[in-house]
Design a protein around this motif. Sequence first.
Motif, PDB file in Angstrom:
ATOM      1  N   ASP A 143      -1.135   9.143   5.226  1.00 41.84           N
ATOM      2  CA  ASP A 143      -0.279   8.528   6.242  1.00 41.84           C
ATOM      3  C   ASP A 143      -1.035   8.293   7.546  1.00 41.84           C
ATOM      4  OD1 ASP A 143       1.721   8.780   4.361  1.00 41.84           O
ATOM      5  OD2 ASP A 143       2.568  10.604   5.238  1.00 41.84           O
ATOM      6  N   GLY A 144      -1.892   9.250   7.901  1.00 40.24           N
ATOM      7  CA  GLY A 144      -2.601   9.159   9.164  1.00 40.24           C
ATOM      8  C   GLY A 144      -3.596   8.023   9.206  1.00 40.24           C
ATOM      9  N   GLU A 145      -4.316   7.784   8.104  1.00 39.09           N
ATOM     10  CA  GLU A 145      -5.317   6.722   8.141  1.00 39.09           C
ATOM     11  C   GLU A 145      -4.651   5.350   8.243  1.00 39.09           C
ATOM     12  OE1 GLU A 145      -7.843   6.775   4.746  1.00 39.09           O
ATOM     13  OE2 GLU A 145      -6.279   6.191   3.317  1.00 39.09           O
ATOM     14  N   ARG A 146      -3.474   5.208   7.631  1.00 41.91           N
ATOM     15  CA  ARG A 146      -2.762   3.937   7.755  1.00 41.91           C
ATOM     16  C   ARG A 146      -2.305   3.700   9.200  1.00 41.91           C
ATOM     17  NH1 ARG A 146      -1.613   1.175   3.299  1.00 41.91           N
ATOM     18  NH2 ARG A 146      -1.927   2.183   1.278  1.00 41.91           N
ATOM     19  N   LYS A 147      -1.792   4.763   9.818  1.00 42.26           N
ATOM     20  CA  LYS A 147      -1.331   4.638  11.194  1.00 42.26           C
ATOM     21  C   LYS A 147      -2.489   4.316  12.140  1.00 42.26           C
ATOM     22  CE  LYS A 147       1.033   7.110  14.922  1.00 42.26           C
ATOM     23  NZ  LYS A 147       0.037   6.626  15.915  1.00 42.26           N
ATOM     24  N   ILE A 148      -3.584   5.078  11.994  1.00 41.59           N
ATOM     25  CA  ILE A 148      -4.725   4.877  12.894  1.00 41.59           C
ATOM     26  C   ILE A 148      -5.346   3.503  12.666  1.00 41.59           C
ATOM     27  CG2 ILE A 148      -6.997   5.716  13.562  1.00 41.59           C
ATOM     28  CD1 ILE A 148      -4.616   7.496  14.409  1.00 41.59           C
ATOM     29  N   PHE A 170     -13.623  10.959   2.870  1.00 42.45           N
ATOM     30  CA  PHE A 170     -13.443   9.947   3.908  1.00 42.45           C
ATOM     31  C   PHE A 170     -12.337  10.292   4.902  1.00 42.45           C
ATOM     32  CE2 PHE A 170     -14.309   7.682  -0.187  1.00 42.45           C
ATOM     33  CZ  PHE A 170     -15.673   7.518   0.017  1.00 42.45           C
ATOM     34  N   VAL A 171     -12.532   9.855   6.137  1.00 40.20           N
ATOM     35  CA  VAL A 171     -11.557   9.866   7.235  1.00 40.20           C
ATOM     36  C   VAL A 171     -11.201  11.291   7.671  1.00 40.20           C
ATOM     37  CG1 VAL A 171      -9.331   9.071   8.097  1.00 40.20           C
ATOM     38  CG2 VAL A 171     -10.638   7.628   6.518  1.00 40.20           C
ATOM     39  N   GLY A 172     -10.575  12.073   6.774  1.00 44.11           N
ATOM     40  CA  GLY A 172     -10.250  13.464   7.051  1.00 44.11           C
ATOM     41  C   GLY A 172     -10.615  14.316   5.856  1.00 44.11           C
ATOM     42  N   LEU A 173     -11.358  15.381   6.079  1.00 44.68           N
ATOM     43  CA  LEU A 173     -11.750  16.258   4.973  1.00 44.68           C
ATOM     44  C   LEU A 173     -10.519  16.953   4.401  1.00 44.68           C
ATOM     45  CD1 LEU A 173     -14.969  17.961   6.387  1.00 44.68           C
ATOM     46  CD2 LEU A 173     -14.868  16.369   4.466  1.00 44.68           C
ATOM     47  N   LYS A 174     -10.411  16.967   3.077  1.00 42.41           N
ATOM     48  CA  LYS A 174      -9.264  17.579   2.417  1.00 42.41           C
ATOM     49  C   LYS A 174      -9.517  19.072   2.244  1.00 42.41           C
ATOM     50  CE  LYS A 174      -9.081  13.116   1.724  1.00 42.41           C
ATOM     51  NZ  LYS A 174     -10.155  12.245   2.260  1.00 42.41           N
ATOM     52  N   GLN A 175      -8.544  19.893   2.612  1.00 47.41           N
ATOM     53  CA  GLN A 175      -8.756  21.337   2.641  1.00 47.41           C
ATOM     54  C   GLN A 175      -9.029  21.917   1.255  1.00 47.41           C
ATOM     55  OE1 GLN A 175      -5.153  22.840   4.463  1.00 47.41           O
ATOM     56  NE2 GLN A 175      -4.073  22.959   2.517  1.00 47.41           N
ATOM     57  N   GLY A 176      -8.510  21.281   0.207  1.00 50.15           N
ATOM     58  CA  GLY A 176      -8.713  21.809  -1.135  1.00 50.15           C
ATOM     59  C   GLY A 176     -10.140  21.742  -1.635  1.00 50.15           C
ATOM     60  N   PHE A 195      -8.742   9.406  14.242  1.00 59.80           N
ATOM     61  CA  PHE A 195      -7.866  10.168  13.341  1.00 59.80           C
ATOM     62  C   PHE A 195      -7.799  11.630  13.780  1.00 59.80           C
ATOM     63  CE2 PHE A 195      -7.287  12.932   9.687  1.00 59.80           C
ATOM     64  CZ  PHE A 195      -6.220  12.354   9.007  1.00 59.80           C
ATOM     65  N   ALA A 196      -8.958  12.247  14.004  1.00 60.41           N
ATOM     66  CA  ALA A 196      -8.994  13.662  14.390  1.00 60.41           C
ATOM     67  C   ALA A 196      -8.328  13.901  15.734  1.00 60.41           C
ATOM     68  CB  ALA A 196     -10.444  14.148  14.422  1.00 60.41           C
ATOM     69  N   ALA A 197      -8.366  12.918  16.611  1.00 60.68           N
ATOM     70  CA  ALA A 197      -7.784  13.077  17.937  1.00 60.68           C
ATOM     71  C   ALA A 197      -6.260  13.050  17.905  1.00 60.68           C
ATOM     72  CB  ALA A 197      -8.305  11.981  18.863  1.00 60.68           C
ATOM     73  N   HIS A 198      -5.680  12.455  16.855  1.00 57.72           N
ATOM     74  CA  HIS A 198      -4.237  12.262  16.826  1.00 57.72           C
ATOM     75  C   HIS A 198      -3.521  12.995  15.695  1.00 57.72           C
ATOM     76  CE1 HIS A 198      -5.447   8.855  19.402  1.00 57.72           C
ATOM     77  NE2 HIS A 198      -4.240   8.997  19.938  1.00 57.72           N
ATOM     78  N   ILE A 199      -4.253  13.453  14.689  1.00 53.94           N
ATOM     79  CA  ILE A 199      -3.629  14.128  13.550  1.00 53.94           C
ATOM     80  C   ILE A 199      -4.009  15.608  13.597  1.00 53.94           C
ATOM     81  CG2 ILE A 199      -3.322  14.164  11.060  1.00 53.94           C
ATOM     82  CD1 ILE A 199      -2.451  11.550  12.401  1.00 53.94           C
TER      83      ILE A 199
END
Length: 497
Positions: A17-22, A184-190, A214-218
Amino acid sequence: MSASLPHSLYRSDQVRDGERKIAADLGVEMYNLMELAGRAVFETIKDRWPDAESILVCCGSGNNGGDGYVIARLALEANMSVTLWSVTDPSSVSGDALKAQQKFVVAGGLIGQGAFPDSDYDLIVDALFGTGLSRDLSGAHLLAVNAINAINCPKIAVDLPSGLDADTGHIWGEAVIADCTVSFVGLKQGLFTGKARDHCGDILYDGLGIGEEFAAHIPASSTLLTLSHAKTLEPQRQNSAHKGHAGRVICIGGQKGMGGAIILSGQATLRSGAGLVAVLTDESHIPAVLARQPELMTHWWLEGDGIEALDETLRWADVIAIGPGLGQSEWAKKLFDAAVACGSPMVVDADALNLLACFPMRRDNWILTPHPGEAANLLSTHVTEIERDRFSAVKELHKRYGGVVVLKGAGTIVYDGSTLQIIDAGNPGMASGGMGDVLTGVIAGCVAQMSSLSESANFGAYLHSYAADIAAQDGERGLIASDLLPLLGNNIKTESR
């Protein structure tokens, strides 16, 4: 693992959701992100396997497959021999992935389907699944993952290895065993805990031009405790410091015949910087304690001595570490009860955790350090359930027992009720007896020197794994707990080790 990885980790829904918004906020087309993702993987291929000439690109029907089509097209344009195989009917592809597929075909690419193309390749690209997988693999997808793993050549995973849960690190039946994963974009915790550590290989990151925004807003769902961050937590001493400033710790454990565990804990407490350390154990172990480490003070307690004598001994300590070799006898239970009653900060491990499971209570000023088996006991469940979702397990442990919880294992997780930290250090050589006893002492020593239980748990867990990584530089096989002891006093070094 790259020291340049971002600290912030995310759940898959946050990234989706975040990458679409950003992207929308920045006026970036989603297809352009797909092109950038494919190019990031292709550049990694050229950098890591410059001699690769023939590649197999395995695509699914979603956007992860779309990334695969971009990679395959770029490989064709670089005059590589490209086999592209789709696990599903290529006509089922839609949206941006369809656009990527069409560009691949226009570039002269052919799309294979049906039987898996079992042949010799220099490299396999795993672009089967993205982050949406939520059930065990079956049918053609399961056959594809098993076939990929059976071929003896390097594998690179697009965003995450297919079959891996992006949120938990759980393996949905089977998962691709990659040599490298580009996220990509945000590292997945898993990607960073549990069985994921067997499947991801080296993890690389590309923000695709929107990562910083992305990191600044999510907000992150968890944090990766890396070398550079751990360095900022390291306790410092003033030039005028004396032993009283570094805290007094008493390590309790070692029922008759189990003295080694508490000796290791006591030594680790000293080596991690505590000013004064005593061991309270069975009387029969005292000669061994003094022979092994004369800097340790010693105490023993017999039930006939009375609780008052025990309470007086415990009041000396600023911090109590309890559990290694403790056992679950009546003697052990009385020691545990007295330690709890004195109210000092505690580090609770091993049999003290098993006693806690039998006599549950909640408090704020302790650190619990269960391995998955002990966590299962504390939560009245099974190890498989703990490992299925280590993030949920550590949260439930805190909810029931309070304090700070250190859930040990590959990708140790530390949770203080608000922040999840994953320790980005450690190696398989640590799977040997006594490692947990050393960790108990390291964390207790950190508590003695630091004002925050949460920071003590995080730094202690990192220092323990950091020392193990140094000790294993010449090989992990045969690494033993006492190998860490002389390394625990080393300052964290941010340069490559």
